[in-house]
Design an enzyme around this catalytic site. Sequence first.
Site, PDB file in Angstrom:
ATOM      1  N   ASP A  26     113.393 -23.295  35.301  1.00  0.00           N
ATOM      2  CA  ASP A  26     113.630 -23.793  33.804  1.00  0.00           C
ATOM      3  C   ASP A  26     115.131 -23.807  33.740  1.00  0.00           C
ATOM      4  O   ASP A  26     115.897 -22.789  33.191  1.00  0.00           O
ATOM      5  CB  ASP A  26     112.720 -23.081  32.712  1.00  0.00           C
ATOM      6  CG  ASP A  26     112.857 -23.720  31.324  1.00  0.00           C
ATOM      7  OD1 ASP A  26     113.902 -24.440  31.045  1.00  0.00           O
ATOM      8  OD2 ASP A  26     111.782 -23.817  30.739  1.00  0.00           O
ATOM      9  N   LYS A  43     116.626 -30.425  23.809  1.00  0.00           N
ATOM     10  CA  LYS A  43     117.547 -29.432  23.559  1.00  0.00           C
ATOM     11  C   LYS A  43     118.898 -29.979  23.694  1.00  0.00           C
ATOM     12  O   LYS A  43     119.290 -31.162  22.865  1.00  0.00           O
ATOM     13  CB  LYS A  43     117.336 -28.088  24.303  1.00  0.00           C
ATOM     14  CG  LYS A  43     116.124 -27.645  24.307  1.00  0.00           C
ATOM     15  CD  LYS A  43     115.744 -26.797  22.992  1.00  0.00           C
ATOM     16  CE  LYS A  43     114.246 -26.609  22.736  1.00  0.00           C
ATOM     17  NZ  LYS A  43     113.596 -25.683  23.758  1.00  0.00           N
ATOM     18  N   ARG A  67     104.873 -49.033  33.260  1.00  0.00           N
ATOM     19  CA  ARG A  67     104.755 -47.686  32.953  1.00  0.00           C
ATOM     20  C   ARG A  67     105.439 -46.702  33.411  1.00  0.00           C
ATOM     21  O   ARG A  67     105.995 -45.688  32.958  1.00  0.00           O
ATOM     22  CB  ARG A  67     103.183 -47.241  33.294  1.00  0.00           C
ATOM     23  CG  ARG A  67     102.758 -45.980  32.662  1.00  0.00           C
ATOM     24  CD  ARG A  67     101.360 -45.512  32.886  1.00  0.00           C
ATOM     25  NE  ARG A  67     100.787 -45.729  34.155  1.00  0.00           N
ATOM     26  CZ  ARG A  67      99.642 -46.545  34.710  1.00  0.00           C
ATOM     27  NH1 ARG A  67      98.952 -46.780  33.605  1.00  0.00           N
ATOM     28  NH2 ARG A  67      99.449 -46.866  35.919  1.00  0.00           N
ATOM     29  N   TYR A  85     109.203 -19.063  29.125  1.00  0.00           N
ATOM     30  CA  TYR A  85     108.993 -19.763  27.740  1.00  0.00           C
ATOM     31  C   TYR A  85     107.575 -19.372  27.711  1.00  0.00           C
ATOM     32  O   TYR A  85     106.637 -19.844  28.478  1.00  0.00           O
ATOM     33  CB  TYR A  85     109.614 -21.236  27.888  1.00  0.00           C
ATOM     34  CG  TYR A  85     109.300 -22.081  26.729  1.00  0.00           C
ATOM     35  CD1 TYR A  85     109.863 -21.736  25.487  1.00  0.00           C
ATOM     36  CD2 TYR A  85     108.501 -23.278  26.907  1.00  0.00           C
ATOM     37  CE1 TYR A  85     109.780 -22.617  24.493  1.00  0.00           C
ATOM     38  CE2 TYR A  85     108.088 -24.015  25.921  1.00  0.00           C
ATOM     39  CZ  TYR A  85     108.751 -23.745  24.845  1.00  0.00           C
ATOM     40  OH  TYR A  85     108.597 -24.664  23.713  1.00  0.00           O
TER      41      TYR A  85
HETATM   42  C1  PLP Z   1     112.064 -25.795  24.194  1.00  0.00           C
HETATM   43  C2  PLP Z   1     112.116 -25.248  25.568  1.00  0.00           C
HETATM   44  C3  PLP Z   1     110.932 -25.790  26.454  1.00  0.00           C
HETATM   45  C4  PLP Z   1     109.948 -26.952  25.912  1.00  0.00           C
HETATM   46  O1  PLP Z   1     110.661 -28.187  25.663  1.00  0.00           O
HETATM   47  P1  PLP Z   1     110.106 -29.098  24.566  1.00  0.00           P
HETATM   48  O2  PLP Z   1     110.856 -30.224  24.781  1.00  0.00           O
HETATM   49  O3  PLP Z   1     110.019 -28.461  23.145  1.00  0.00           O
HETATM   50  O4  PLP Z   1     108.472 -29.245  25.024  1.00  0.00           O
HETATM   51  C5  PLP Z   1     110.945 -25.567  27.657  1.00  0.00           C
HETATM   52  N1  PLP Z   1     111.839 -24.393  28.226  1.00  0.00           N
HETATM   53  C6  PLP Z   1     112.596 -23.913  27.254  1.00  0.00           C
HETATM   54  C7  PLP Z   1     113.580 -22.776  27.886  1.00  0.00           C
HETATM   55  C8  PLP Z   1     112.574 -24.211  26.185  1.00  0.00           C
HETATM   56  O5  PLP Z   1     113.489 -23.472  25.328  1.00  0.00           O
END
Ligand code: PLP
Length: 400
Positions: free
Chosen positions: A181, A206, A55, A108
């Site tokens: 983030d 992303k 895991r 976000y």
């Molecule tokens: C898309 C995004 C997320 C979330 O990511 P996922 O992989 O889609 O869960 C978090 N923070 C930002 C700034 C984003 O653009």
Amino acid sequence: MNDQTGYSETTQVIHGGQARGRLVRTPVPPVQRGSTILMGSAYGIYDGAQATYGRGGLATQQALREALSDLEHADHTALFPSGLSAITQTLLALTAAGDEVLVADCAYNPTRKFLNGAMRRFGVSARYFDPAADASRIEAMMTPRTRAIYLESPGSLTFDMQDIPAIAAMARRRGVLTVVDNTWAAGVLFKPLDHGVDVSIQSLTKYVCGHSDVFMGSASARGEAAARLAEAACEFGWAVSPDDAYMALRGLKTLHGRLAQHGAGAQIVGDWLADQPQVLSVLSPARADHPGHGLWRRDFSGACGLLGIVLRPASDAAVCAMLEALEVFGLGLSWGGFESLAIPCDPQLGQRAHAPDLGGPLLRLHIGLESPQDLIADLDRGLGRLDQDLGIAQLRRASS
Ligand SMILES: *Cc1c(COP(=O)(O)O)cnc(C)c1O
């Protein structure tokens, strides 16, 4: 096992074909599948000398964790099955009932939903500060319950910049953790941990994965925060598949080149957009007229493919017609992949405590890897749909 063992065919088939000692070296790590780890000794599962259960990840996940730690200058990187789960689990790992988190109001939206929903139910509260607030204004909001400051710079949709080194230094002095983030920078354009931040989170979905086909998230940290993250990943039982980890590793190999092309494309398209009569402003910290441009120039090494555009006030129907006239741009929420995307943003801004007044409808564009000239032609066709609504045809006639 060979047929001299005297085992029956079933047993031979079940135990045959093991990879023991058979791996040659390749430029990429193996996709290693396995829930069970076979131990060399009976008590090896208790002595802590090696991984004992699949895991926690095998060779592929370990290679990804190490590559991301190198990228983010971290001691440890925890992997999660999405960017959002990296955010929610980091917040859970760092807080306890009775704590409070101060949050940049440009975070976000699903992050806010988690803070206002599940976190509140577990007794952790969130208060939102104006993303333009400096470290002293944030410090003035602190109470003895403040446990963490959550930042996103540039912020989602509006690209607000925060003075991260100053906020991180203030928080450290007050014994408060900072989390950023870092998805916009893809771990490349900004290094939060070098500026005193405790945890840098990315949606690897992303730019790192980069092909609009994988969900994955990471939280990279040093010191005490790293230890907490590692422990929490174990307690909560997070696992990511080796195939997805492999895709993220593959993405990392072209990340810097792709990001440079996204950034260059966004600059070309952004410059063109800024000159269009239908456009009030183009939002990106890489543009000299952005209020956060100075912070971006000081702390960041480049820009990604995201742009905000504020249109001159137009009806919802005209904005819809504009977006739906686009052919190269898809209409889609995610970003960071090879392709160009557009969305209208206004319904999301309404949930903010410090809603920005931009002067017109806000769109977000992701500039993909297509030819910027084709993207400009596409946007030109789309923006033309606004002309009647904005009276631009008349303006153009009057001025010619
Ligand atoms: C898309 C995004 C997320 C979330 O990511 P996922 O992989 O889609 O869960 C978090 N923070 C930002 C700034 C984003 O653009």
